[in-house]
Design a protein around this motif. Structure first.
Motif, PDB file in Angstrom:
ATOM      1  N   ILE A 143      11.854  -4.900 -11.282  1.00 52.13           N
ATOM      2  CA  ILE A 143      10.734  -4.757 -10.362  1.00 52.13           C
ATOM      3  C   ILE A 143       9.697  -5.768 -10.797  1.00 52.13           C
ATOM      4  CG2 ILE A 143       8.963  -3.233  -9.435  1.00 52.13           C
ATOM      5  CD1 ILE A 143      10.753  -0.879  -9.984  1.00 52.13           C
ATOM      6  N   GLY A 187       6.190  -8.110 -10.107  1.00 47.12           N
ATOM      7  CA  GLY A 187       4.923  -8.284  -9.431  1.00 47.12           C
ATOM      8  C   GLY A 187       4.632  -9.755  -9.228  1.00 47.12           C
ATOM      9  N   LEU A 245       8.407  -6.657  -0.752  1.00 48.77           N
ATOM     10  CA  LEU A 245       7.345  -5.755  -0.324  1.00 48.77           C
ATOM     11  C   LEU A 245       6.012  -6.487  -0.396  1.00 48.77           C
ATOM     12  CD1 LEU A 245       8.430  -2.528  -2.275  1.00 48.77           C
ATOM     13  CD2 LEU A 245       9.285  -3.390  -0.086  1.00 48.77           C
ATOM     14  N   ASP A 246       5.476  -6.834   0.762  1.00 45.97           N
ATOM     15  CA  ASP A 246       4.230  -7.593   0.840  1.00 45.97           C
ATOM     16  C   ASP A 246       3.069  -6.618   1.028  1.00 45.97           C
ATOM     17  OD1 ASP A 246       2.507  -9.718   0.920  1.00 45.97           O
ATOM     18  OD2 ASP A 246       3.334 -10.634   2.728  1.00 45.97           O
ATOM     19  N   GLU A 247       2.298  -6.409  -0.035  1.00 41.54           N
ATOM     20  CA  GLU A 247       1.152  -5.487  -0.033  1.00 41.54           C
ATOM     21  C   GLU A 247       1.548  -4.082   0.439  1.00 41.54           C
ATOM     22  OE1 GLU A 247      -1.719  -6.054  -1.279  1.00 41.54           O
ATOM     23  OE2 GLU A 247      -1.919  -8.232  -1.389  1.00 41.54           O
ATOM     24  N   PRO A 248       2.462  -3.410  -0.284  1.00 45.42           N
ATOM     25  CA  PRO A 248       2.975  -2.120   0.211  1.00 45.42           C
ATOM     26  C   PRO A 248       1.997  -0.962   0.125  1.00 45.42           C
ATOM     27  CG  PRO A 248       3.847  -2.591  -1.974  1.00 45.42           C
ATOM     28  CD  PRO A 248       3.123  -3.836  -1.529  1.00 45.42           C
ATOM     29  N   ILE A 282       9.171   3.876  -4.238  1.00 46.05           N
ATOM     30  CA  ILE A 282       9.708   2.534  -4.471  1.00 46.05           C
ATOM     31  C   ILE A 282      10.652   2.536  -5.666  1.00 46.05           C
ATOM     32  CG2 ILE A 282       9.090   0.193  -5.196  1.00 46.05           C
ATOM     33  CD1 ILE A 282       6.503   0.520  -3.546  1.00 46.05           C
ATOM     34  N   ILE A 315      13.236  -5.788  -6.840  1.00 49.13           N
ATOM     35  CA  ILE A 315      12.117  -5.630  -5.924  1.00 49.13           C
ATOM     36  C   ILE A 315      11.043  -6.638  -6.301  1.00 49.13           C
ATOM     37  CG2 ILE A 315      10.314  -4.087  -5.075  1.00 49.13           C
ATOM     38  CD1 ILE A 315      12.061  -1.730  -5.782  1.00 49.13           C
ATOM     39  N   ILE A 352       7.136  -7.356  -5.431  1.00 48.36           N
ATOM     40  CA  ILE A 352       5.956  -6.749  -4.823  1.00 48.36           C
ATOM     41  C   ILE A 352       4.790  -7.733  -4.919  1.00 48.36           C
ATOM     42  CG2 ILE A 352       4.326  -4.831  -4.919  1.00 48.36           C
ATOM     43  CD1 ILE A 352       6.467  -3.198  -6.371  1.00 48.36           C
ATOM     44  N   THR A 353       4.179  -8.045  -3.778  1.00 47.28           N
ATOM     45  CA  THR A 353       2.925  -8.783  -3.813  1.00 47.28           C
ATOM     46  C   THR A 353       1.793  -7.783  -3.612  1.00 47.28           C
ATOM     47  OG1 THR A 353       2.621  -9.245  -1.445  1.00 47.28           O
ATOM     48  CG2 THR A 353       4.114 -10.693  -2.669  1.00 47.28           C
ATOM     49  N   THR A 354       0.716  -7.956  -4.353  1.00 43.14           N
ATOM     50  CA  THR A 354      -0.425  -7.055  -4.211  1.00 43.14           C
ATOM     51  C   THR A 354      -1.643  -7.630  -4.900  1.00 43.14           C
ATOM     52  OG1 THR A 354      -1.186  -4.765  -4.519  1.00 43.14           O
ATOM     53  CG2 THR A 354       0.067  -5.732  -6.314  1.00 43.14           C
ATOM     54  N   ILE A 374      -0.437  -0.836  -9.315  1.00 39.47           N
ATOM     55  CA  ILE A 374       0.980  -1.190  -9.247  1.00 39.47           C
ATOM     56  C   ILE A 374       1.600  -1.500 -10.604  1.00 39.47           C
ATOM     57  CG2 ILE A 374       0.935  -3.715  -8.987  1.00 39.47           C
ATOM     58  CD1 ILE A 374       2.661  -1.484  -6.461  1.00 39.47           C
TER      59      ILE A 374
END
Length: 233
Positions: A32, A34, A151-154, A170, A180, A182-184, A190
């Motif tokens: 996962i 980031g 996942l774009d800004e989930p 998730i 995975i 993830i953008t955030t 996160i």
């Protein structure tokens, strides 16, 4: 094995300013990750390139060994930053659509997750709040047995009380051999679920990357604290 490999990616828009310049990244299986950076650094552009929604100016992308195309898209479950469903549809109609369209879609898992969040399958999207619509979209994305989840800004549009459940959704509802991304910008929320991280600067430069736990232990700082230090104005 790397699930995702990007080599010498370049992408500019009409004004000619590079969004990604000679960008390289490797994403192994079972992680996962980031993808973290300030607005305008190219996070969403990269996600869209990998998903096949944009074309690079040059460079290559492979997903599971396949170049971007029909085979690679079948391996990807993509959550865009904004909801895109027809507001006149009912939740159950969306579940049926995903069931028909994606061979790897787990209908029972989708209904279980909807029940957990007390979302009525009979409800029309136009009657739901923005946050609930985003929860529905996330559930549909995570109910697929994909190889790579984008996942774009989930969690950007959901209330803080729901974020913990969404993060556990998730983590608990994806193929452990998959990865995975993830953008955030909500790093504090996160970072507890991240295995690895990449800090992206404008232009797509990776200015820092590593194992999230190793960084915390080595620096004594959270990823959020480190992010603020790296990108201090």
């Amino acid at each position: 094995m790397n699930i995702l490999e990007c080599r010498d990616l370049n992408k500019s828009y009409k004004k000619g300013t590079p969004v990604l310049s000679d960008f390289n990244i490797d994403i192994p299986a079972g992680r996962i990750i980031g993808l973290l950076g300030p607005n305008g650094c190219g996070k969403s552009t990269l996600i869209k390139l990998v998903a096949g929604l944009l074309q690079p100016d040059s460079g290559s992308i492979t997903i599971g060994g396949y170049p971007v195309g029909e085979k690679s898209k079948a391996l990807i479950s993509y959550l865009p930053e904004r909801t895109y469903f027809d507001s006149s549809m009912r939740v159950k109609n969306l579940v049926a659509y995903f069931e028909e369209f994606y061979k790897d879609f787990d209908t029972q898992k989708a209904y279980t997750l909807l029940a957990d969040l007390k979302i009525d399958p009979e409800a029309k999207l136009k009657t739901l709040s923005k946050g609930t619509k985003e929860k529905v979209q996330l559930i549909l994305v995570m109910a697929r047995n994909a190889m790579l989840y984008l996942l774009d800004e989930p969690i950007a549009g959901v209330d803080p009380a729901a974020r913990e459940y969404i993060l556990s959704t998730i983590v608990g509802n994806y193929n452990p051999e998959a990865s995975i991304i993830i953008t955030t910008h909500l790093i504090t929320d996160i970072e507890q679920v991240l295995d690895d991280f990449f800090f992206m600067a404008p232009g797509g430069d990776i200015v820092r990357a590593g194992n999230a736990e190793d960084i915390r232990n080595g620096t004594g700082k959270s990823l959020d604290e480190l992010f603020k230090e790296v990108f201090r104005c």
